[in-house]
Design a protein around this motif. Structure first.
Motif, short mmCIF file in Angstrom:
data_model
loop_
_atom_site.label_atom_id
_atom_site.label_comp_id
_atom_site.label_asym_id
_atom_site.label_seq_id
_atom_site.Cartn_x
_atom_site.Cartn_y
_atom_site.Cartn_z
N MET A 49 0.82 -1.18 0.00
CA MET A 49 0.00 0.00 0.00
C MET A 49 0.87 1.25 0.00
SD MET A 49 -3.19 -1.03 2.46
CE MET A 49 -3.90 0.58 2.39
N LYS A 50 2.02 1.16 0.65
CA LYS A 50 2.90 2.32 0.70
C LYS A 50 3.29 2.76 -0.71
CE LYS A 50 7.24 3.79 2.82
NZ LYS A 50 8.34 3.38 3.70
N THR A 51 3.60 1.80 -1.55
CA THR A 51 3.96 2.10 -2.93
C THR A 51 2.75 2.60 -3.72
OG1 THR A 51 5.67 0.40 -2.86
CG2 THR A 51 4.98 1.14 -5.02
N ALA A 52 1.63 1.95 -3.53
CA ALA A 52 0.42 2.30 -4.29
C ALA A 52 -0.09 3.70 -3.98
CB ALA A 52 -0.67 1.27 -4.03
N PHE A 53 0.05 4.13 -2.73
CA PHE A 53 -0.52 5.42 -2.33
C PHE A 53 0.52 6.48 -1.99
CE2 PHE A 53 -3.88 2.32 -1.13
CZ PHE A 53 -4.81 2.73 -2.07
N GLY A 54 1.79 6.15 -2.21
CA GLY A 54 2.85 7.11 -1.90
C GLY A 54 2.69 8.41 -2.68
N GLY A 55 2.69 9.52 -1.99
CA GLY A 55 2.59 10.83 -2.62
C GLY A 55 1.19 11.28 -2.96
N ILE A 56 0.21 10.44 -2.76
CA ILE A 56 -1.18 10.80 -3.06
C ILE A 56 -1.81 11.47 -1.85
CG2 ILE A 56 -3.47 9.95 -3.68
CD1 ILE A 56 -2.11 7.64 -5.13
N ARG A 57 -2.48 12.56 -2.08
CA ARG A 57 -3.19 13.24 -1.00
C ARG A 57 -4.69 13.10 -1.23
NH1 ARG A 57 -0.06 16.27 2.26
NH2 ARG A 57 -1.86 17.46 2.96
N PHE A 58 -5.38 12.77 -0.18
CA PHE A 58 -6.83 12.62 -0.24
C PHE A 58 -7.47 13.77 0.52
CE2 PHE A 58 -5.04 8.35 -0.57
CZ PHE A 58 -5.68 7.87 -1.70
N ASP A 59 -8.61 14.23 0.01
CA ASP A 59 -9.30 15.35 0.64
C ASP A 59 -10.27 14.90 1.73
OD1 ASP A 59 -8.02 17.33 -0.92
OD2 ASP A 59 -9.43 16.97 -2.57
N THR A 60 -10.80 13.70 1.59
CA THR A 60 -11.79 13.24 2.56
C THR A 60 -11.50 11.81 2.98
OG1 THR A 60 -13.29 12.34 0.88
CG2 THR A 60 -13.59 14.67 1.48
N THR A 61 -12.07 11.44 4.10
CA THR A 61 -11.94 10.07 4.58
C THR A 61 -12.60 9.09 3.62
OG1 THR A 61 -11.95 10.87 6.85
CG2 THR A 61 -12.42 8.55 6.55
N SER A 62 -13.69 9.50 3.02
CA SER A 62 -14.39 8.60 2.09
C SER A 62 -13.53 8.33 0.85
CB SER A 62 -15.75 9.16 1.69
OG SER A 62 -15.62 10.38 1.01
N GLU A 63 -12.74 9.30 0.40
CA GLU A 63 -11.83 9.07 -0.72
C GLU A 63 -10.78 8.02 -0.36
OE1 GLU A 63 -10.03 12.68 -2.02
OE2 GLU A 63 -11.91 13.52 -2.76
N ILE A 64 -10.29 8.09 0.85
CA ILE A 64 -9.31 7.11 1.32
C ILE A 64 -9.95 5.72 1.38
CG2 ILE A 64 -7.86 6.39 3.26
CD1 ILE A 64 -7.70 9.41 4.01
N THR A 65 -11.13 5.66 1.94
CA THR A 65 -11.84 4.39 2.06
C THR A 65 -12.07 3.77 0.69
OG1 THR A 65 -12.92 5.17 4.07
CG2 THR A 65 -13.93 3.29 2.95
N GLU A 66 -12.50 4.56 -0.27
CA GLU A 66 -12.75 4.06 -1.63
C GLU A 66 -11.46 3.57 -2.28
OE1 GLU A 66 -14.81 7.06 -3.88
OE2 GLU A 66 -16.35 7.28 -2.34
N ALA A 67 -10.38 4.32 -2.12
CA ALA A 67 -9.10 3.94 -2.73
C ALA A 67 -8.57 2.64 -2.12
CB ALA A 67 -8.09 5.07 -2.57
N VAL A 68 -8.64 2.52 -0.81
CA VAL A 68 -8.14 1.32 -0.14
C VAL A 68 -9.01 0.12 -0.49
CG1 VAL A 68 -7.78 0.24 2.12
CG2 VAL A 68 -7.01 2.59 1.72
N THR A 69 -10.30 0.31 -0.54
CA THR A 69 -11.20 -0.79 -0.92
C THR A 69 -10.89 -1.26 -2.34
OG1 THR A 69 -12.93 0.04 0.54
CG2 THR A 69 -13.62 -1.43 -1.22
N ALA A 70 -10.70 -0.33 -3.25
CA ALA A 70 -10.37 -0.69 -4.63
C ALA A 70 -9.02 -1.42 -4.70
CB ALA A 70 -10.34 0.56 -5.51
#
Length: 56
Positions: free
Chosen positions: A1-22
């Motif tokens: 996950m560190k590699t997949a999301f490194g440098g990405i900024r999310f604006d909301t908790t729901s965006e994080i949840t959706e990205a991690v679920t995907a």
């Protein structure tokens, strides 16, 4: 996950949840089974070395 999301900024908790679920949905079905089964070998090396640090 560190590699997949490194440098990405999310604006909301729901965006994080959706990205991690995907991310998890894209993994092979046996991804975690493989990782857990590798633990057996690592544990065996640890036992054989009387608990000393075991390199992968």
């Amino acid at each position: 996950m560190k590699t997949a999301f490194g440098g990405i900024r999310f604006d909301t908790t729901s965006e994080i949840t959706e990205a991690v679920t995907a991310y998890f949905k894209k993994l092979d079905r046996n991804h975690f089974d493989i990782g857990i089964s590798k633990l057996v070998t690592i544990y065996q090396k640890c036992i054989e070395s009387d608990g000393d640090f075991v390199e992968k």
